[in-house]
Design an enzyme around this catalytic site. Sequence first.
Site, PDB file in Angstrom:
ATOM      1  N   GLU A 173      60.319  52.027   7.070  1.00 19.52           N
ATOM      2  CA  GLU A 173      59.965  51.982   6.024  1.00 19.52           C
ATOM      3  C   GLU A 173      59.841  50.207   5.556  1.00 19.52           C
ATOM      4  OE1 GLU A 173      62.533  53.618   2.773  1.00 19.52           O
ATOM      5  OE2 GLU A 173      62.322  55.811   3.839  1.00 19.52           O
ATOM      6  N   GLU A 355      62.066  61.314   7.687  1.00 17.65           N
ATOM      7  CA  GLU A 355      63.106  61.573   6.767  1.00 17.65           C
ATOM      8  C   GLU A 355      62.440  62.399   5.587  1.00 17.65           C
ATOM      9  OE1 GLU A 355      64.576  57.849   4.579  1.00 17.65           O
ATOM     10  OE2 GLU A 355      64.963  56.967   6.817  1.00 17.65           O
TER      11      GLU A 355
HETATM   12  O1  IFM Z   1      68.773  55.951   2.242  1.00 19.17           O
HETATM   13  C1  IFM Z   1      67.480  55.863   2.052  1.00 19.17           C
HETATM   14  C2  IFM Z   1      67.088  55.450   3.646  1.00 19.17           C
HETATM   15  O2  IFM Z   1      67.699  54.316   4.152  1.00 19.17           O
HETATM   16  C3  IFM Z   1      65.312  54.864   3.743  1.00 19.17           C
HETATM   17  N1  IFM Z   1      64.942  56.088   2.935  1.00 19.17           N
HETATM   18  C4  IFM Z   1      65.022  56.587   1.814  1.00 19.17           C
HETATM   19  C5  IFM Z   1      66.477  57.027   1.762  1.00 19.17           C
HETATM   20  C6  IFM Z   1      66.939  57.365   0.621  1.00 19.17           C
HETATM   21  O3  IFM Z   1      66.619  56.697  -0.321  1.00 19.17           O
END
Ligand code: IFM
Length: 458
Positions: A173, A355
């Site tokens: 990210e 994710e």
């Molecule tokens: O916890 C975070 C993760 O570190 C990066 N993506 C989003 C998740 C939820 O906010």
Amino acid sequence: MTSPSPNASALGFPADFLWGASTSAFQVEGAAAEDGRGPSIWDTFCRLKGRVDNGDTGDVACDHYHRYAEDVALMRRIGLGAYRFSIAWPRVLPRGRGAVNPLGLDFYDRLIDRLLEAGIEPWACLYHWDLPQALQDHGGWANRDSAGWFADYAVLCAKRYGDRVKRWATFNEFSVFTLFGYALGWGAPSVADRGEHLKVIHHVNLAHGAGVDVLRDLVPGASIGAVHSVQPCRPEDDSPDNVEGAALFNELWNLAFPDAQILGHYPPRIARAVEPYVQAGDMARIARPVDWFGLNHYAPLFAKADPSMVWGCGFGSPPADMPRTDIGWPLQPEAFREALLDLTARYRLPIYVTENGYGTKTPEAPDDNGVVMDTARIDYLRACIAQMAGARRDGADVRGYFVWSLLDNFEWGGGYGTRFGIVHVDFATQTRTPKESAHWYAALIGSALAESGAESGE
Ligand code: IFM
């Protein structure tokens, strides 16, 4: 067990579709000052008054550093095919460069070996936001040398783990840690400066390109990608200012990194702004071929013009009638399909969903029978997975899905009060209790394995 039972093959997922779960080092490991680990910018940030809910820190987190074997056993019970974790740069290079920490390197050997013994594919991410503080003291990502620091760190990891780890992501990210850390000041290292943010965008892109080259050279058979947060971005309303604000926010959040890395150019508004920092040959250094696109998706984003922000744009509000979680994230699973299809059209790469998940401030404590009934999470995961199946039918080449997260963990500014895990963690005792969503996910994976004739974990 929640009904109806999920069925992966009825949804059209092939037997070789990869089902996994993700975590990150700072959020789960703990052992922050143990065995020679150096401080990271998040250790520093957590100590700034009032910046993290409840004054929480990553000092202990889920104690995964010591409990990794128990956690791998849990993964096996759920039936995970893969586990995505990150390597903590300050654990293996306490000052970011120079002296290596052998005990830190040993930890990831143990974790990787345990995963392989359990038949779970290790997916390693080199950077999930925990820059060594010593490098921040030299300017951090705003220093152009950071691309070289990152490449050296990548060499260390590739040489040490590349015999066993074939799936590598450079960063997690890009847009989130750069925006929050350098433009909004809401995350480490707590800067809010447009010029610094621009430098950081470009240097992090250079670091990504350098990292891809290192992994390609040093890891035989490597499958390399990068993990992007992509949340379809919509204006708060149709006023011209907010439409323009949302277009700029969309470039900052969704496009500045993948466009540079995959298409070889910045999106138009960023291109104009970043020009002073781009040197001859940089775009070719950034746009190194990758094997897959890592997508982290949660919810659509609403944006608007906001003169108080360094970019003149910022977060807007979702429509009042749009359902939201108790942490305010819109619930619109169709946005996931939209993101998958847009990415397919724009970048034409295989996609792994690295994710996707559901966060809540509800404590979700086990009841007297040890049951954690997280129906809302199951409903959202089910809806998202159905949208992913739809995107596959419509032509998106989605090959795997990692739920965020295996464990409740340190949710950055939300501390331990916001829970994303499919496994509940009691942070006072470190007891792990699989939630109903973990059983549901296990049944989904089990249905895929049953179809392929393999054995499931639960
Ligand atoms: O916890 C975070 C993760 O570190 C990066 N993506 C989003 C998740 C939820 O906010």
